[in-house]
Enzyme design. Sequence first.
Site, short mmCIF file in Angstrom:
data_model
loop_
_atom_site.label_atom_id
_atom_site.label_comp_id
_atom_site.label_asym_id
_atom_site.label_seq_id
_atom_site.Cartn_x
_atom_site.Cartn_y
_atom_site.Cartn_z
N GLY A 72 28.89 -6.72 22.19
CA GLY A 72 29.18 -4.91 21.23
C GLY A 72 29.38 -5.63 19.48
O GLY A 72 29.60 -6.96 19.20
N CYS B 78 35.24 -12.07 19.37
CA CYS B 78 34.39 -11.22 18.78
C CYS B 78 33.45 -11.89 17.86
O CYS B 78 33.52 -13.02 17.29
CB CYS B 78 35.60 -11.49 17.52
SG CYS B 78 34.93 -9.66 16.35
N LEU B 79 32.39 -11.90 17.74
CA LEU B 79 30.98 -11.88 16.67
C LEU B 79 31.93 -12.14 15.23
O LEU B 79 31.27 -13.61 14.44
CB LEU B 79 29.45 -11.32 16.76
CG LEU B 79 29.84 -11.23 18.25
CD1 LEU B 79 28.24 -10.00 17.50
CD2 LEU B 79 28.39 -12.07 18.68
N HIS C 151 38.08 -2.92 22.15
CA HIS C 151 37.49 -3.94 21.04
C HIS C 151 36.32 -2.99 19.72
O HIS C 151 37.14 -2.92 18.29
CB HIS C 151 37.32 -4.81 21.34
CG HIS C 151 36.45 -5.97 20.25
ND1 HIS C 151 37.06 -7.92 20.65
CD2 HIS C 151 35.65 -6.00 19.27
CE1 HIS C 151 36.08 -8.34 19.29
NE2 HIS C 151 35.70 -7.27 18.77
N GLU C 152 35.84 -2.43 19.91
CA GLU C 152 34.72 -2.16 18.78
C GLU C 152 35.21 -1.10 18.11
O GLU C 152 35.02 -1.23 17.18
CB GLU C 152 32.92 -1.54 19.59
CG GLU C 152 32.91 -2.95 20.25
CD GLU C 152 32.53 -4.26 19.34
OE1 GLU C 152 32.32 -4.14 18.04
OE2 GLU C 152 32.22 -5.95 20.68
N GLN D 176 30.67 -4.88 10.73
CA GLN D 176 30.29 -6.07 10.82
C GLN D 176 28.99 -6.66 10.54
O GLN D 176 28.28 -7.97 10.66
CB GLN D 176 29.83 -6.88 12.48
CG GLN D 176 31.70 -6.79 13.50
CD GLN D 176 31.42 -7.09 14.49
OE1 GLN D 176 31.66 -5.99 15.22
NE2 GLN D 176 31.62 -7.58 14.76
N HIS E 213 36.97 -1.88 15.23
CA HIS E 213 36.39 -2.73 14.56
C HIS E 213 36.85 -1.06 13.19
O HIS E 213 36.33 -1.79 11.62
CB HIS E 213 35.38 -2.82 14.65
CG HIS E 213 35.64 -4.30 15.19
ND1 HIS E 213 35.51 -5.98 13.82
CD2 HIS E 213 34.41 -4.62 16.76
CE1 HIS E 213 35.57 -6.84 14.61
NE2 HIS E 213 34.99 -6.22 15.94
NI NI Z 1 34.71 -7.69 17.26
#
Ligand code: NI
Length: 166
Positions: free
Chosen positions: A46, A88-89, A130-131, A51, A134
Site C-alpha cells: 500500500g 512502512c515504505l 495503515h494507509e 508518501q 497516513h
Molecule cells: Ni506506510
Amino acid sequence: MAIRNIVKEGDPVLTKICRPVERFDDKLAALLDDMYETMLNGEGVGIAAPQVGILRRIFVIDIGEGKQEFINPKILKTKGKQEGSEGCLSCPGEFGITERPMYVTVSALNRYGDQFTVNAEGFYAKAICHENDHLDGILFKEHVIRKLDPEEIRVAKAMQDKNKKK
Ligand code: NI
C-alpha cells in the site's frame, strides 16, 4: 507512468493532514498510476499520497488481489482486533507488532468519482487502516505495541511476500 521518490520518516510532509481530492482529471489518474508503480517498485502492499509528497486524501492498495484505489476514503465501521507485524515504505527496515481492527468498512471514490464501499478483513483491513492513517499524518509506529528483533523481521518479510503472492 513513473516511479516517484518516497518521502521518508522525519519529513514534515508525513505529519500533515491531507485535503480531499476535488478534481477527477488526468492529473489524478497519472498520480494514481505513479503511486501504484512506486508501491510495486518498493515491494509495498500500500502507499498513500503524502508518501510521494502530495497532501491529498488518496491511497492505493494491492495485497495480491489486484489494485484498489481509495480517494477521499471514510472509515464507516471497525470491529474486532488483530495483532501482527507491520512496516512502512517511509520507514525502511523497521517493523513492529501493531494492534488494528480485524474488520473495517470503508467507503471511497474511484478515479472517476464513483463511490464504492469495501468490507475488509484481516490483512486487507490492516492495510486500509495503515494507509488511511497516513492521510491524517499518522505513522504505523503510533500503533506499535512491540518492536521486532532481526529474526522476527526476517519472518515478517517472508510473510509479507507470501501475502503478496497469494
Ligand atoms: Ni506506510
